[in-house]
Design a protein around this motif. Structure first.
Motif, PDB file in Angstrom:
ATOM      1  N   ASP A  19      47.931 -23.842 -11.049  1.00 54.19           N
ATOM      2  CA  ASP A  19      46.790 -23.226 -11.742  1.00 54.19           C
ATOM      3  C   ASP A  19      46.740 -23.657 -13.214  1.00 54.19           C
ATOM      4  OD1 ASP A  19      46.191 -21.950  -9.370  1.00 54.19           O
ATOM      5  OD2 ASP A  19      46.943 -19.984  -9.995  1.00 54.19           O
ATOM      6  N   VAL A  20      47.904 -23.620 -13.864  1.00 51.93           N
ATOM      7  CA  VAL A  20      47.941 -23.960 -15.297  1.00 51.93           C
ATOM      8  C   VAL A  20      47.579 -25.437 -15.497  1.00 51.93           C
ATOM      9  CG1 VAL A  20      49.481 -24.253 -17.299  1.00 51.93           C
ATOM     10  CG2 VAL A  20      49.513 -22.114 -15.986  1.00 51.93           C
ATOM     11  N   THR A  21      48.071 -26.297 -14.628  1.00 52.47           N
ATOM     12  CA  THR A  21      47.778 -27.730 -14.777  1.00 52.47           C
ATOM     13  C   THR A  21      46.286 -27.993 -14.559  1.00 52.47           C
ATOM     14  OG1 THR A  21      49.986 -28.179 -13.901  1.00 52.47           O
ATOM     15  CG2 THR A  21      48.496 -30.045 -14.103  1.00 52.47           C
ATOM     16  N   ARG A  22      45.739 -27.386 -13.509  1.00 50.78           N
ATOM     17  CA  ARG A  22      44.294 -27.550 -13.243  1.00 50.78           C
ATOM     18  C   ARG A  22      43.481 -26.997 -14.412  1.00 50.78           C
ATOM     19  NH1 ARG A  22      43.376 -23.706  -9.338  1.00 50.78           N
ATOM     20  NH2 ARG A  22      43.000 -22.431 -11.180  1.00 50.78           N
ATOM     21  N   ASP A  23      43.811 -25.802 -14.857  1.00 52.10           N
ATOM     22  CA  ASP A  23      43.038 -25.198 -15.952  1.00 52.10           C
ATOM     23  C   ASP A  23      43.164 -26.009 -17.244  1.00 52.10           C
ATOM     24  OD1 ASP A  23      42.303 -23.294 -14.135  1.00 52.10           O
ATOM     25  OD2 ASP A  23      43.554 -21.685 -14.955  1.00 52.10           O
ATOM     26  N   SER A  24      44.322 -26.643 -17.459  1.00 49.87           N
ATOM     27  CA  SER A  24      44.499 -27.438 -18.685  1.00 49.87           C
ATOM     28  C   SER A  24      43.515 -28.612 -18.710  1.00 49.87           C
ATOM     29  CB  SER A  24      45.936 -27.936 -18.832  1.00 49.87           C
ATOM     30  OG  SER A  24      46.199 -29.052 -17.990  1.00 49.87           O
ATOM     31  N   LEU A  25      43.192 -29.136 -17.532  1.00 50.43           N
ATOM     32  CA  LEU A  25      42.196 -30.222 -17.463  1.00 50.43           C
ATOM     33  C   LEU A  25      40.854 -29.720 -17.996  1.00 50.43           C
ATOM     34  CD1 LEU A  25      40.959 -32.909 -16.529  1.00 50.43           C
ATOM     35  CD2 LEU A  25      40.949 -32.021 -14.191  1.00 50.43           C
ATOM     36  N   PHE A  26      40.454 -28.530 -17.561  1.00 49.92           N
ATOM     37  CA  PHE A  26      39.129 -28.029 -17.970  1.00 49.92           C
ATOM     38  C   PHE A  26      39.138 -27.515 -19.414  1.00 49.92           C
ATOM     39  CE2 PHE A  26      39.042 -28.286 -13.392  1.00 49.92           C
ATOM     40  CZ  PHE A  26      37.854 -28.983 -13.213  1.00 49.92           C
ATOM     41  N   VAL A  27      40.277 -27.005 -19.865  1.00 50.18           N
ATOM     42  CA  VAL A  27      40.408 -26.617 -21.274  1.00 50.18           C
ATOM     43  C   VAL A  27      40.290 -27.866 -22.153  1.00 50.18           C
ATOM     44  CG1 VAL A  27      42.097 -25.768 -22.972  1.00 50.18           C
ATOM     45  CG2 VAL A  27      41.737 -24.506 -20.839  1.00 50.18           C
ATOM     46  N   GLY A  28      40.917 -28.951 -21.727  1.00 50.99           N
ATOM     47  CA  GLY A  28      40.794 -30.226 -22.453  1.00 50.99           C
ATOM     48  C   GLY A  28      39.356 -30.714 -22.469  1.00 50.99           C
ATOM     49  N   LEU A  29      38.705 -30.597 -21.327  1.00 50.82           N
ATOM     50  CA  LEU A  29      37.334 -31.102 -21.208  1.00 50.82           C
ATOM     51  C   LEU A  29      36.352 -30.325 -22.092  1.00 50.82           C
ATOM     52  CD1 LEU A  29      37.113 -31.983 -17.407  1.00 50.82           C
ATOM     53  CD2 LEU A  29      37.010 -33.556 -19.361  1.00 50.82           C
ATOM     54  N   GLN A  30      36.687 -29.080 -22.424  1.00 47.21           N
ATOM     55  CA  GLN A  30      35.811 -28.332 -23.338  1.00 47.21           C
ATOM     56  C   GLN A  30      35.688 -29.032 -24.687  1.00 47.21           C
ATOM     57  OE1 GLN A  30      37.077 -24.198 -23.540  1.00 47.21           O
ATOM     58  NE2 GLN A  30      36.879 -23.981 -21.325  1.00 47.21           N
ATOM     59  N   GLN A  31      36.664 -29.880 -25.016  1.00 44.97           N
ATOM     60  CA  GLN A  31      36.623 -30.634 -26.280  1.00 44.97           C
ATOM     61  C   GLN A  31      35.951 -31.994 -26.131  1.00 44.97           C
ATOM     62  OE1 GLN A  31      37.565 -29.118 -29.056  1.00 44.97           O
ATOM     63  NE2 GLN A  31      38.028 -27.347 -27.753  1.00 44.97           N
ATOM     64  N   ALA A  32      35.505 -32.302 -24.921  1.00 43.24           N
ATOM     65  CA  ALA A  32      34.922 -33.623 -24.645  1.00 43.24           C
ATOM     66  C   ALA A  32      33.446 -33.614 -24.995  1.00 43.24           C
ATOM     67  CB  ALA A  32      35.147 -33.999 -23.178  1.00 43.24           C
ATOM     68  N   LYS A  33      33.129 -33.939 -26.242  1.00 42.61           N
ATOM     69  CA  LYS A  33      31.732 -33.998 -26.688  1.00 42.61           C
ATOM     70  C   LYS A  33      31.617 -34.903 -27.909  1.00 42.61           C
ATOM     71  CE  LYS A  33      32.380 -29.534 -28.924  1.00 42.61           C
ATOM     72  NZ  LYS A  33      32.364 -28.149 -28.527  1.00 42.61           N
ATOM     73  N   PRO A  34      30.438 -35.483 -28.099  1.00 47.71           N
ATOM     74  CA  PRO A  34      30.249 -36.393 -29.231  1.00 47.71           C
ATOM     75  C   PRO A  34      30.588 -35.704 -30.552  1.00 47.71           C
ATOM     76  CG  PRO A  34      28.365 -36.521 -27.765  1.00 47.71           C
ATOM     77  CD  PRO A  34      29.210 -35.380 -27.285  1.00 47.71           C
ATOM     78  N   GLY A  35      31.242 -36.446 -31.432  1.00 46.30           N
ATOM     79  CA  GLY A  35      31.597 -35.912 -32.745  1.00 46.30           C
ATOM     80  C   GLY A  35      33.013 -35.392 -32.794  1.00 46.30           C
ATOM     81  N   ASN A  36      33.554 -34.977 -31.650  1.00 46.89           N
ATOM     82  CA  ASN A  36      34.969 -34.595 -31.636  1.00 46.89           C
ATOM     83  C   ASN A  36      35.830 -35.852 -31.635  1.00 46.89           C
ATOM     84  OD1 ASN A  36      34.569 -31.865 -31.631  1.00 46.89           O
ATOM     85  ND2 ASN A  36      35.498 -31.494 -29.626  1.00 46.89           N
ATOM     86  N   HIS A  37      37.076 -35.681 -32.099  1.00 47.60           N
ATOM     87  CA  HIS A  37      38.044 -36.771 -31.988  1.00 47.60           C
ATOM     88  C   HIS A  37      38.663 -36.757 -30.599  1.00 47.60           C
ATOM     89  CE1 HIS A  37      38.355 -38.169 -36.193  1.00 47.60           C
ATOM     90  NE2 HIS A  37      37.948 -36.946 -36.483  1.00 47.60           N
ATOM     91  N   LEU A  38      39.072 -37.948 -30.170  1.00 50.00           N
ATOM     92  CA  LEU A  38      39.739 -38.059 -28.860  1.00 50.00           C
ATOM     93  C   LEU A  38      40.924 -37.100 -28.757  1.00 50.00           C
ATOM     94  CD1 LEU A  38      39.885 -39.697 -26.178  1.00 50.00           C
ATOM     95  CD2 LEU A  38      41.608 -41.112 -27.307  1.00 50.00           C
ATOM     96  N   SER A  39      41.708 -37.002 -29.812  1.00 53.12           N
ATOM     97  CA  SER A  39      42.932 -36.192 -29.725  1.00 53.12           C
ATOM     98  C   SER A  39      42.637 -34.694 -29.688  1.00 53.12           C
ATOM     99  CB  SER A  39      43.897 -36.526 -30.863  1.00 53.12           C
ATOM    100  OG  SER A  39      43.598 -35.766 -32.007  1.00 53.12           O
ATOM    101  N   ASP A  40      41.388 -34.297 -29.907  1.00 51.19           N
ATOM    102  CA  ASP A  40      41.044 -32.877 -29.712  1.00 51.19           C
ATOM    103  C   ASP A  40      41.223 -32.501 -28.237  1.00 51.19           C
ATOM    104  OD1 ASP A  40      40.431 -32.879 -32.396  1.00 51.19           O
ATOM    105  OD2 ASP A  40      38.257 -32.919 -32.095  1.00 51.19           O
ATOM    106  N   ILE A  41      40.931 -33.447 -27.343  1.00 47.22           N
ATOM    107  CA  ILE A  41      41.148 -33.217 -25.903  1.00 47.22           C
ATOM    108  C   ILE A  41      42.659 -33.094 -25.647  1.00 47.22           C
ATOM    109  CG2 ILE A  41      40.900 -34.174 -23.575  1.00 47.22           C
ATOM    110  CD1 ILE A  41      38.423 -35.715 -24.566  1.00 47.22           C
TER     111      ILE A  41
END
Ligand code: MF3
Ligand code: CO
Length: 248
Positions: free
Chosen positions: A124-146
């Motif tokens: 569960d934690v590993t799966r959720d970490s993917l989607f928590v990371g993806l919340q940072q996936a947007k233009p203007g953010n830095h790659l390392s925010d993910i």
């Protein structure tokens, strides 16, 4: 160099992603005690070819199969063989397909029969970490925010992350720039731009973060043989966020 994809290329990547996810889900539907990983590999290959795709991993640096089938303390790159799944195992399936030259790549960890609650928590934690990371996936953010978001979430829950395996850009090659670590400080690396296509893939250990490659030169295990999990999606950076390409 990080490429952004044209609308035509994105359409082809949507189809590659659809085929990759169909193969992953079909394998998932066949996971049960008694089935061998080589049988799962054949199932995935048939789905991909029946849909006009080509397995991305086969012959990639000499890799011999369509899927990676990584059981229990195997983190990634488990080579399908006659090993039969048994009740209580966990198995990470990683599968990629190309369509008209463009790749999709996705992975999921499945349970075989029933597993204890602490094992389910790792998944569960590993799966959720993917989607928590993806919340940072947007233009203007830095790659390392993910990367940072994934890492914080995993460590907060008491698990660890290997340093030597990462996500990656994807497109006409299975692996393109940038390299995408699953941990690190926020606010570093390239800025995300609309049209980038990325494979985000957190890998998480229940024990220490160290890995070891077996003598077949592929199979990666946790050094302390603790359980581990792996989830991956290929995504497109859109105007205000991301679109999952590996979906049916
Ligand atoms: N999803 C994995 C990756 O992105 C799969 C690679 S397996 C290989 O690295 F055989 F293709 F190397
Ligand atoms: Co990948």
């Amino acid at each position: 160099m990080i490429t952004t994809k044209s609308e035509r290329e994105i359409e082809l990547m949507r189809e590659a992603g659809r085929i990759s996810n169909l193969a992953l889900k079909t394998v998932g539907d066949n996971i049960r005690p008694g089935i061998s990983t080589i049988t799962l590999d054949k199932i995935a290959e048939k789905v991909i070819r029946d849909n006009g795709g080509i397995p991305s991993f086969k012959d990639y640096n000499g890799y011999p199969a369509t899927i990676c089938a990584s059981i229990n303390h195997v983190l990634v790159h488990g080579i399908p063989n006659k090993t039969v799944l048994k009740n209580g195992d966990i198995i990470s399936i990683d599968v990629g397909a190309s369509y008209k030259g463009y790749h999709g790549d996705n992975a999921w960890t499945f349970v075989v029969g029933e597993v204890p609650i602490n094992v389910q928590k790792l998944l569960d934690v590993t799966r959720d970490s993917l989607f928590v990371g993806l919340q940072q996936a947007k233009p203007g953010n830095h790659l390392s925010d993910i990367s940072h978001a994934i890492g914080e979430y995993v460590y907060e829950h008491g698990f660890t992350i290997p340093f030597d395996y990462t996500g990656h850009g994807i497109g006409i090659h299975l692996h393109e720039d940038p390299t995408i670590p699953n941990q690190g400080e926020a606010g570093h690396g390239p800025l995300l731009k609309e049209g980038m296509t990325l494979a985000i893939e957190p890998m998480v250990h229940a024990g220490k973060p160290f890995t070891k490659v077996l003598s077949d030169n592929w199979t990666v295990i946790t050094k302390d043989r603790s359980l581990c999990a792996h989830y991956e999606h290929t995504v497109l950076i859109t105007k205000d966020g991301y679109e999952i390409l590996t979906k049916i």
